[in-house]
Write a protein that holds these residues in place. Structure first.
Motif, PDB file in Angstrom:
ATOM      1  N   SER A  80      -3.837   4.544  -3.298  1.00  0.00           N
ATOM      2  CA  SER A  80      -4.930   5.088  -2.484  1.00  0.00           C
ATOM      3  C   SER A  80      -4.875   4.590  -1.050  1.00  0.00           C
ATOM      4  N   GLU A  81      -4.174   3.478  -0.819  1.00  0.00           N
ATOM      5  CA  GLU A  81      -4.060   2.925   0.544  1.00  0.00           C
ATOM      6  C   GLU A  81      -2.999   3.650   1.372  1.00  0.00           C
ATOM      7  N   ASP A  92      -3.703  10.119  -0.018  1.00  0.00           N
ATOM      8  CA  ASP A  92      -5.075  10.566  -0.293  1.00  0.00           C
ATOM      9  C   ASP A  92      -5.251  10.956  -1.761  1.00  0.00           C
ATOM     10  N   ALA A 144      -9.758   6.226  -4.541  1.00  0.00           N
ATOM     11  CA  ALA A 144      -9.404   7.266  -3.572  1.00  0.00           C
ATOM     12  C   ALA A 144      -9.685   6.730  -2.182  1.00  0.00           C
ATOM     13  N   ASN A 145      -8.754   6.946  -1.264  1.00  0.00           N
ATOM     14  CA  ASN A 145      -8.910   6.541   0.138  1.00  0.00           C
ATOM     15  C   ASN A 145      -9.267   5.062   0.291  1.00  0.00           C
ATOM     16  N   SER A 163     -14.699  13.978  -0.121  1.00  0.00           N
ATOM     17  CA  SER A 163     -13.599  13.140  -0.605  1.00  0.00           C
ATOM     18  C   SER A 163     -13.248  12.041   0.386  1.00  0.00           C
ATOM     19  N   ASN A 164     -13.579  12.242   1.670  1.00  0.00           N
ATOM     20  CA  ASN A 164     -13.293  11.225   2.671  1.00  0.00           C
ATOM     21  C   ASN A 164     -14.443  10.238   2.739  1.00  0.00           C
ATOM     22  N   SER A 218     -14.966   3.428   3.837  1.00  0.00           N
ATOM     23  CA  SER A 218     -14.068   2.413   3.295  1.00  0.00           C
ATOM     24  C   SER A 218     -14.861   1.262   2.697  1.00  0.00           C
TER      25      SER A 218
END
Length: 278
Positions: free
Chosen positions: A215-216, A219, A236-237, A264-265, A268
């Motif tokens: 995930s790093e 995507d 994810a992300n 989805s974004n 962090s």
């Protein structure tokens, strides 16, 4: 000169109607193609295309006998098509009568998404109850081919039964990750990059580190079932969502996999048991 004069006589309204006419024709062709997508009619269209090309070639090369034969095939072929594909034609006419022909594409897409989510949910539920470790990565925009090459190619339709069988302990494919590309299981027993973050909890094992590592750098969405606790997680992300219930898992997976791009974004942050920690 006559052609230029004819163009000058065409009004703006006539131009709009002519453009509308062309657009409607293309739209009807597009909807017809979506109707036959995934059916045996697609192969028929390919065969017709080959026959038309052959007919043109025989005419240009003056192969009279073959040209006559192909012409006979074309003349009688349309009648044969109506007879062979009578069920498909009747079904299409029924959809037109019910006014559903323009809804078919979205309905098919929704049905396929529901099938995929249900397959994932059923397999994850089965493995979580029996504490069968699992790692499933779903490709999005960033390609995962380099990781697919580290595993065993499958190119199989997604089903809960197949996913469960892959991760049954002591089987040849259970060790590693399953990678999903274009809604199909592309490969199994794949190796994923481990995260080197110093902030990962010591209680997390190799599966969680591999999921976070992927995930790093991509995507991709990765589903983890813990072999020790049976807990369900998703990464994810750079985010880790742990200890999800089946309902939470289904909602989060649907949002990440098929939801809008902004869903989805995610920020962090990591989610631990439903709470966000910095």
């Amino acid at each position: 000169m006559q052609f230029i004069e004819q163009l000058a006589d065409i009004t703006a309204v006539e131009v709009i109607f002519k453009l509308l006419d062309v657009l409607l024709v293309w739209y009807v062709i597009y909807k017809a193609l979506t109707l036959i997508k995934g059916t045996k009619a697609v192969q028929l269209l390919k065969g017709l295309f080959v026959i038309v090309l052959a007919k043109i070639a025989t005419y240009v090369l003056e192969l009279n006998t073959l040209d006559w034969l192909l012409q006979e095939v074309i003349d009688w072929g349309f009648l044969a098509i109506i007879i062979i594909f009578q069920p498909e034609i009747r079904r299409a006419l029924e959809q037109i009568g019910r006014g559903k022909i323009f809804q078919r594409t979205n309905t098919q897409q929704d049905d396929e998404q529901t099938r995929l989510i249900d397959a994932m949910k059923k397999s994850v539920s089965y493995m979580a109850k029996r504490r069968i470790g699992a790692l499933i990565s779903i490709e999005k925009e960033t390609g995962l081919n380099e990781y697919v090459e580290t595993g065993i190619k499958m190119d199989a339709q997604i089903s809960s039964e197949l996913l469960i069988n892959v991760f049954i302990p002591n089987t040849p494919l259970h060790d590693g990750a399953v990678i999903v590309q274009k809604n199909k299981i592309s490969a199994a027993a794949c190796y994923l990059p481990l995260s080197e973050s110093a902030f990962i909890s010591k209680e997390l094992g190799t599966r969680h580190r591999a999921a976070l590592g992927l995930s790093e750098v991509t995507d991709a969405i990765t589903i983890i079932v813990s072999e020790e606790t049976g807990a369900i997680s998703i990464t994810a992300n750079g985010n880790l969502h742990r200890n999800l219930s089946l309902t939470e898992f289904e909602e989060l997976l649907r949002k990440m996999w098929f939801g809008p791009e902004q869903d989805s974004n995610l920020a962090s942050k990591w989610t631990w048991g439903g709470k966000k920690n910095g």
